[in-house]
Design a protein around this motif. Sequence first.
Motif, PDB file in Angstrom:
ATOM      1  N   VAL A 233       0.856  -1.184   0.000  1.00 22.39           N
ATOM      2  CA  VAL A 233       0.000   0.000   0.000  1.00 22.39           C
ATOM      3  C   VAL A 233       0.892   1.233   0.000  1.00 22.39           C
ATOM      4  O   VAL A 233       1.964   1.239   0.617  1.00 22.39           O
ATOM      5  N   GLN A 234       0.483   2.255  -0.729  1.00 25.54           N
ATOM      6  CA  GLN A 234       1.190   3.537  -0.717  1.00 25.54           C
ATOM      7  C   GLN A 234       0.207   4.640  -1.075  1.00 25.54           C
ATOM      8  O   GLN A 234      -0.511   4.544  -2.071  1.00 25.54           O
ATOM      9  N   LEU A 235       0.156   5.672  -0.249  1.00 28.58           N
ATOM     10  CA  LEU A 235      -0.717   6.810  -0.496  1.00 28.58           C
ATOM     11  C   LEU A 235      -0.046   7.766  -1.468  1.00 28.58           C
ATOM     12  O   LEU A 235       1.112   7.587  -1.849  1.00 28.58           O
ATOM     13  N   ASP A 236      -0.765   8.830  -1.860  1.00 33.00           N
ATOM     14  CA  ASP A 236      -0.139   9.906  -2.623  1.00 33.00           C
ATOM     15  C   ASP A 236       0.270  10.991  -1.640  1.00 33.00           C
ATOM     16  O   ASP A 236       0.529  10.698  -0.472  1.00 33.00           O
ATOM     17  N   GLU A 237       0.322  12.241  -2.076  1.00 25.86           N
ATOM     18  CA  GLU A 237       0.796  13.307  -1.187  1.00 25.86           C
ATOM     19  C   GLU A 237      -0.314  13.957  -0.373  1.00 25.86           C
ATOM     20  O   GLU A 237      -0.046  14.758   0.526  1.00 25.86           O
ATOM     21  N   GLN A 238      -1.578  13.619  -0.657  1.00 27.07           N
ATOM     22  CA  GLN A 238      -2.709  14.277  -0.018  1.00 27.07           C
ATOM     23  C   GLN A 238      -3.008  13.697   1.365  1.00 27.07           C
ATOM     24  O   GLN A 238      -2.657  12.560   1.673  1.00 27.07           O
ATOM     25  N   GLU A 239      -3.686  14.496   2.193  1.00 31.33           N
ATOM     26  CA  GLU A 239      -4.130  14.003   3.490  1.00 31.33           C
ATOM     27  C   GLU A 239      -5.089  12.835   3.286  1.00 31.33           C
ATOM     28  O   GLU A 239      -6.029  12.914   2.491  1.00 31.33           O
ATOM     29  N   ASN A 240      -4.856  11.747   4.027  1.00 33.17           N
ATOM     30  CA  ASN A 240      -5.694  10.569   3.852  1.00 33.17           C
ATOM     31  C   ASN A 240      -5.377   9.579   4.965  1.00 33.17           C
ATOM     32  O   ASN A 240      -4.344   9.665   5.629  1.00 33.17           O
ATOM     33  N   MET A 241      -6.283   8.624   5.159  1.00 28.91           N
ATOM     34  CA  MET A 241      -6.053   7.510   6.064  1.00 28.91           C
ATOM     35  C   MET A 241      -6.405   6.237   5.319  1.00 28.91           C
ATOM     36  O   MET A 241      -7.447   6.152   4.682  1.00 28.91           O
ATOM     37  N   GLU A 242      -5.510   5.266   5.384  1.00 25.20           N
ATOM     38  CA  GLU A 242      -5.784   3.997   4.719  1.00 25.20           C
ATOM     39  C   GLU A 242      -5.341   2.859   5.623  1.00 25.20           C
ATOM     40  O   GLU A 242      -4.339   2.955   6.328  1.00 25.20           O
ATOM     41  N   ILE A 243      -6.131   1.783   5.576  1.00 28.56           N
ATOM     42  CA  ILE A 243      -5.831   0.606   6.384  1.00 28.56           C
ATOM     43  C   ILE A 243      -5.416  -0.534   5.474  1.00 28.56           C
ATOM     44  O   ILE A 243      -6.057  -0.796   4.446  1.00 28.56           O
ATOM     45  N   ALA A 244      -4.332  -1.199   5.852  1.00 30.01           N
ATOM     46  CA  ALA A 244      -3.868  -2.372   5.108  1.00 30.01           C
ATOM     47  C   ALA A 244      -3.715  -3.530   6.077  1.00 30.01           C
ATOM     48  O   ALA A 244      -3.249  -3.353   7.211  1.00 30.01           O
ATOM     49  N   GLU A 245      -4.111  -4.707   5.635  1.00 26.95           N
ATOM     50  CA  GLU A 245      -3.962  -5.904   6.463  1.00 26.95           C
ATOM     51  C   GLU A 245      -2.686  -6.642   6.080  1.00 26.95           C
ATOM     52  O   GLU A 245      -2.444  -6.914   4.901  1.00 26.95           O
ATOM     53  N   ILE A 246      -1.875  -6.944   7.069  1.00 29.02           N
ATOM     54  CA  ILE A 246      -0.663  -7.718   6.826  1.00 29.02           C
ATOM     55  C   ILE A 246      -0.797  -9.074   7.519  1.00 29.02           C
ATOM     56  O   ILE A 246      -1.573  -9.222   8.472  1.00 29.02           O
ATOM     57  N   ASP A 247      -0.044 -10.040   7.048  1.00 28.42           N
ATOM     58  CA  ASP A 247      -0.080 -11.390   7.607  1.00 28.42           C
ATOM     59  C   ASP A 247       1.338 -11.776   8.021  1.00 28.42           C
ATOM     60  O   ASP A 247       2.223 -11.930   7.170  1.00 28.42           O
ATOM     61  N   LEU A 248       1.565 -11.932   9.314  1.00 31.81           N
ATOM     62  CA  LEU A 248       2.903 -12.242   9.803  1.00 31.81           C
ATOM     63  C   LEU A 248       3.385 -13.620   9.355  1.00 31.81           C
ATOM     64  O   LEU A 248       4.589 -13.893   9.354  1.00 31.81           O
TER      65      LEU A 248
END
Length: 274
Positions: A233-248
């Motif tokens: 996951v990677q956002l751009d330069e704008q204000e934002n919130m994003e959730i990503a699920e990772i698996d250990l």
Amino acid sequence: MKIKIALCQINVVDNKEKNIENATSMILKAVKQNADFIVLPEMFNCPYSNEKFIEYCEEETHSPTLSKIAKLANENNTYILAGSIPEKEGSKIFNTSYLFDKNGEIIAKHQKMHLFDIDVKGKIYFKESDTLSSGNKVTIAKTDFGKVGIGICYDIRFPELAKLMAEAGAQILFYPGAFNMTTGPAHWELTFRSRALDNQVYCVGVAPALNKDASYHSYGHSIIANPWGEVIVQLDEQENMEIAEIDLEEIKKVRTELPLLKNKRSDLYKINLI
């Protein structure tokens, strides 16, 4: 084990109360989306400038910023990595990150180890050491999800630190950061992918959004790279919130397929913590 990590890319302005309110709003938004681990940017309550570090600095025991984050972590039963703030300790100021557990207790504290002193001719000059003091501890925290390591921004450019954290058992490396519009496009994604790949861990970076009215222009682009060195996951330069699920479990899989840790020639070289 799967973990939902919230990247809170906040637009930091020259108003501490507004920055805390903005962080609060984004944290509560992440809570509603069932985030397990919420991450704020480097200097999330303070404009990135030496003058503002002095103006905005807070003592740990008398910090309205940290008190608010502690309350939010406790009330919402979630881990919060409070990016970093300018921390006053005696006569010194540090760039300090705090990790709060689900009870709102500080379980780790990292003072930025490598100070950002650079001079790219004609593009950017900044010298953190004009104001800030450097930390001297490798920071590992035990959580419900296992061990995590914490660095801050410029710390990521030094692979020895990441290696020490990974060898201590950290499966996720967090680097709240604020690369600028010169170093960001050139090196931000590259360094996060490299540290994740080198150590076969997840590597997480959360930055402030780009504020063109500020004196320092953050690149944004908050990111998570996986143990294979891929950006998930990677956002751009704008204000934002994003959730990503990772698996250990992905860490075990990658380390089995590409056994770097086993193949390392520890009989010939090693990194020692002094």
